[in-house]
Motif scaffolding. Sequence first.
Motif, PDB file in Angstrom:
ATOM      1  N   PRO A 150       0.809  -1.214   0.000  1.00 23.76           N
ATOM      2  CA  PRO A 150       0.000   0.000   0.000  1.00 23.76           C
ATOM      3  C   PRO A 150       0.848   1.271   0.000  1.00 23.76           C
ATOM      4  O   PRO A 150       1.874   1.348   0.677  1.00 23.76           O
ATOM      5  CB  PRO A 150      -0.826  -0.109   1.277  1.00 23.76           C
ATOM      6  N   TYR A 151       0.389   2.235  -0.761  1.00 31.74           N
ATOM      7  CA  TYR A 151       1.037   3.545  -0.881  1.00 31.74           C
ATOM      8  C   TYR A 151      -0.004   4.610  -0.597  1.00 31.74           C
ATOM      9  O   TYR A 151      -1.123   4.546  -1.106  1.00 31.74           O
ATOM     10  CB  TYR A 151       1.577   3.715  -2.309  1.00 31.74           C
ATOM     11  N   CYS A 152       0.333   5.575   0.229  1.00 36.45           N
ATOM     12  CA  CYS A 152      -0.561   6.704   0.471  1.00 36.45           C
ATOM     13  C   CYS A 152       0.276   7.976   0.538  1.00 36.45           C
ATOM     14  O   CYS A 152       1.475   7.931   0.837  1.00 36.45           O
ATOM     15  CB  CYS A 152      -1.377   6.503   1.750  1.00 36.45           C
ATOM     16  N   ASN A 153      -0.360   9.093   0.226  1.00 36.77           N
ATOM     17  CA  ASN A 153       0.364  10.355   0.310  1.00 36.77           C
ATOM     18  C   ASN A 153      -0.585  11.502   0.629  1.00 36.77           C
ATOM     19  O   ASN A 153      -1.812  11.331   0.625  1.00 36.77           O
ATOM     20  CB  ASN A 153       1.182  10.630  -0.956  1.00 36.77           C
ATOM     21  N   TYR A 154      -0.003  12.650   0.907  1.00 34.23           N
ATOM     22  CA  TYR A 154      -0.769  13.835   1.295  1.00 34.23           C
ATOM     23  C   TYR A 154       0.066  15.067   0.978  1.00 34.23           C
ATOM     24  O   TYR A 154       1.279  15.089   1.216  1.00 34.23           O
ATOM     25  CB  TYR A 154      -1.061  13.788   2.801  1.00 34.23           C
ATOM     26  N   GLY A 155      -0.590  16.083   0.445  1.00 32.77           N
ATOM     27  CA  GLY A 155       0.016  17.398   0.271  1.00 32.77           C
ATOM     28  C   GLY A 155      -0.891  18.439   0.897  1.00 32.77           C
ATOM     29  O   GLY A 155      -2.115  18.315   0.827  1.00 32.77           O
ATOM     30  N   LYS A 156      -0.298  19.453   1.515  1.00 29.66           N
ATOM     31  CA  LYS A 156      -1.111  20.492   2.158  1.00 29.66           C
ATOM     32  C   LYS A 156      -2.123  21.047   1.172  1.00 29.66           C
ATOM     33  O   LYS A 156      -1.772  21.418   0.047  1.00 29.66           O
ATOM     34  CB  LYS A 156      -0.241  21.625   2.686  1.00 29.66           C
ATOM     35  N   PRO A 157      -3.380  21.107   1.587  1.00 30.06           N
ATOM     36  CA  PRO A 157      -4.442  21.602   0.695  1.00 30.06           C
ATOM     37  C   PRO A 157      -4.179  23.029   0.210  1.00 30.06           C
ATOM     38  O   PRO A 157      -3.616  23.852   0.929  1.00 30.06           O
ATOM     39  CB  PRO A 157      -5.700  21.550   1.571  1.00 30.06           C
ATOM     40  N   GLU A 158      -4.581  23.242  -1.038  1.00 27.80           N
ATOM     41  CA  GLU A 158      -4.495  24.556  -1.689  1.00 27.80           C
ATOM     42  C   GLU A 158      -3.068  25.075  -1.790  1.00 27.80           C
ATOM     43  O   GLU A 158      -2.812  26.279  -1.711  1.00 27.80           O
ATOM     44  CB  GLU A 158      -5.404  25.554  -0.974  1.00 27.80           C
ATOM     45  N   THR A 159      -2.102  24.148  -1.922  1.00 30.98           N
ATOM     46  CA  THR A 159      -0.702  24.509  -2.142  1.00 30.98           C
ATOM     47  C   THR A 159      -0.179  23.667  -3.304  1.00 30.98           C
ATOM     48  O   THR A 159      -0.839  22.724  -3.753  1.00 30.98           O
ATOM     49  CB  THR A 159       0.177  24.221  -0.908  1.00 30.98           C
ATOM     50  N   LYS A 160       1.035  23.976  -3.728  1.00 33.21           N
ATOM     51  CA  LYS A 160       1.662  23.171  -4.774  1.00 33.21           C
ATOM     52  C   LYS A 160       1.884  21.736  -4.311  1.00 33.21           C
ATOM     53  O   LYS A 160       1.989  20.822  -5.120  1.00 33.21           O
ATOM     54  CB  LYS A 160       2.982  23.790  -5.225  1.00 33.21           C
ATOM     55  N   TYR A 161       1.919  21.510  -2.988  1.00 34.32           N
ATOM     56  CA  TYR A 161       2.147  20.170  -2.448  1.00 34.32           C
ATOM     57  C   TYR A 161       0.916  19.281  -2.640  1.00 34.32           C
ATOM     58  O   TYR A 161       1.051  18.072  -2.789  1.00 34.32           O
ATOM     59  CB  TYR A 161       2.567  20.247  -0.986  1.00 34.32           C
ATOM     60  N   GLU A 162      -0.263  19.885  -2.641  1.00 39.77           N
ATOM     61  CA  GLU A 162      -1.467  19.121  -2.943  1.00 39.77           C
ATOM     62  C   GLU A 162      -1.407  18.637  -4.392  1.00 39.77           C
ATOM     63  O   GLU A 162      -1.715  17.477  -4.685  1.00 39.77           O
ATOM     64  CB  GLU A 162      -2.711  19.978  -2.719  1.00 39.77           C
ATOM     65  N   GLN A 163      -0.962  19.491  -5.285  1.00 41.20           N
ATOM     66  CA  GLN A 163      -0.806  19.105  -6.693  1.00 41.20           C
ATOM     67  C   GLN A 163       0.296  18.054  -6.842  1.00 41.20           C
ATOM     68  O   GLN A 163       0.168  17.119  -7.633  1.00 41.20           O
ATOM     69  CB  GLN A 163      -0.507  20.336  -7.537  1.00 41.20           C
ATOM     70  N   MET A 164       1.349  18.205  -6.083  1.00 43.29           N
ATOM     71  CA  MET A 164       2.435  17.223  -6.101  1.00 43.29           C
ATOM     72  C   MET A 164       1.922  15.856  -5.662  1.00 43.29           C
ATOM     73  O   MET A 164       2.252  14.831  -6.269  1.00 43.29           O
ATOM     74  CB  MET A 164       3.560  17.687  -5.174  1.00 43.29           C
ATOM     75  N   ALA A 165       1.102  15.832  -4.614  1.00 46.25           N
ATOM     76  CA  ALA A 165       0.545  14.569  -4.116  1.00 46.25           C
ATOM     77  C   ALA A 165      -0.307  13.903  -5.190  1.00 46.25           C
ATOM     78  O   ALA A 165      -0.211  12.686  -5.396  1.00 46.25           O
ATOM     79  CB  ALA A 165      -0.272  14.807  -2.844  1.00 46.25           C
ATOM     80  N   GLU A 166      -1.122  14.684  -5.866  1.00 47.31           N
ATOM     81  CA  GLU A 166      -1.954  14.129  -6.934  1.00 47.31           C
ATOM     82  C   GLU A 166      -1.094  13.542  -8.041  1.00 47.31           C
ATOM     83  O   GLU A 166      -1.345  12.432  -8.518  1.00 47.31           O
ATOM     84  CB  GLU A 166      -2.876  15.208  -7.499  1.00 47.31           C
ATOM     85  N   HIS A 167      -0.056  14.272  -8.437  1.00 49.58           N
ATOM     86  CA  HIS A 167       0.828  13.802  -9.504  1.00 49.58           C
ATOM     87  C   HIS A 167       1.559  12.522  -9.092  1.00 49.58           C
ATOM     88  O   HIS A 167       1.617  11.554  -9.857  1.00 49.58           O
ATOM     89  CB  HIS A 167       1.829  14.898  -9.878  1.00 49.58           C
ATOM     90  N   ARG A 168       2.104  12.519  -7.880  1.00 51.39           N
ATOM     91  CA  ARG A 168       2.853  11.336  -7.428  1.00 51.39           C
ATOM     92  C   ARG A 168       1.931  10.136  -7.243  1.00 51.39           C
ATOM     93  O   ARG A 168       2.336   9.000  -7.487  1.00 51.39           O
ATOM     94  CB  ARG A 168       3.640  11.644  -6.167  1.00 51.39           C
ATOM     95  N   MET A 169       0.704  10.381  -6.821  1.00 53.23           N
ATOM     96  CA  MET A 169      -0.249   9.269  -6.681  1.00 53.23           C
ATOM     97  C   MET A 169      -0.523   8.636  -8.038  1.00 53.23           C
ATOM     98  O   MET A 169      -0.560   7.414  -8.164  1.00 53.23           O
ATOM     99  CB  MET A 169      -1.552   9.767  -6.043  1.00 53.23           C
ATOM    100  N   MET A 170      -0.699   9.457  -9.037  1.00 55.89           N
ATOM    101  CA  MET A 170      -1.011   8.939 -10.368  1.00 55.89           C
ATOM    102  C   MET A 170       0.195   8.261 -11.026  1.00 55.89           C
ATOM    103  O   MET A 170       0.025   7.458 -11.932  1.00 55.89           O
ATOM    104  CB  MET A 170      -1.524  10.063 -11.264  1.00 55.89           C
ATOM    105  N   ASN A 171       1.417   8.581 -10.565  1.00 54.26           N
ATOM    106  CA  ASN A 171       2.623   8.091 -11.225  1.00 54.26           C
ATOM    107  C   ASN A 171       3.554   7.297 -10.310  1.00 54.26           C
ATOM    108  O   ASN A 171       4.640   6.934 -10.730  1.00 54.26           O
ATOM    109  CB  ASN A 171       3.412   9.275 -11.805  1.00 54.26           C
ATOM    110  N   HIS A 172       3.137   7.018  -9.090  1.00 54.25           N
ATOM    111  CA  HIS A 172       4.081   6.470  -8.111  1.00 54.25           C
ATOM    112  C   HIS A 172       4.643   5.100  -8.485  1.00 54.25           C
ATOM    113  O   HIS A 172       5.741   4.762  -8.102  1.00 54.25           O
ATOM    114  CB  HIS A 172       3.447   6.410  -6.719  1.00 54.25           C
ATOM    115  N   ASP A 173       3.906   4.307  -9.224  1.00 51.70           N
ATOM    116  CA  ASP A 173       4.363   2.946  -9.494  1.00 51.70           C
ATOM    117  C   ASP A 173       4.559   2.677 -10.986  1.00 51.70           C
ATOM    118  O   ASP A 173       4.497   1.540 -11.422  1.00 51.70           O
ATOM    119  CB  ASP A 173       3.341   1.956  -8.906  1.00 51.70           C
TER     120      ASP A 173
END
Length: 162
Positions: free
Chosen positions: A130-153
């Motif tokens: 299992p892989y999970c992630n989180y980026g602070k809402p309404e920051t570039k880190y939220e976008q980073m989390a979305e990108h890494r989730m879609m591409n992590h594996d």
Amino acid sequence: MKEQDFSALTLLGSQDVKYNFDYAPEVLETVDNNHQNRDFFVKFNCPEFTTLCPITGQPDFATVYISYIPDLKIVESKSLKLYLFSFRNHGDFHEDSMNIIMNDLIDAMDPRYIEVWGKFTPRGGISIDPYCNYGKPETKYEQMAEHRMMNHDMYPEKIDNR
């Protein structure tokens, strides 16, 4: 660099450490991040993680990878070790354990970004990672989390713990 007060740390340097055999998020301790002006990753590789299957009570073993970009606080590594040890007699599914670890670390230090990845050894002929992630809402880190989730594996690394 400003002087930090480490008097709140109770575990680092202590020779009288008590190992909790039951889930203990309260052992997590943090210190100030002295480099809040920049992004940097802190990575922990924890190859001796154990927990129990909540149904059978059988032990599960994993390497847990924790990576985060701190904000104001960083987690103290000895407290993290003792925290992970506290899962030894804790019963949760693999997916739950990784999300619990991530949530507890978010609660403890409020990082800009964090990801937790558990690579469990096979039991019954199946491994679960299992892989999970989180980026602070309404920051570039939220976008980073979305990108890494879609591409992590997309490019799975060689797994050498099994």
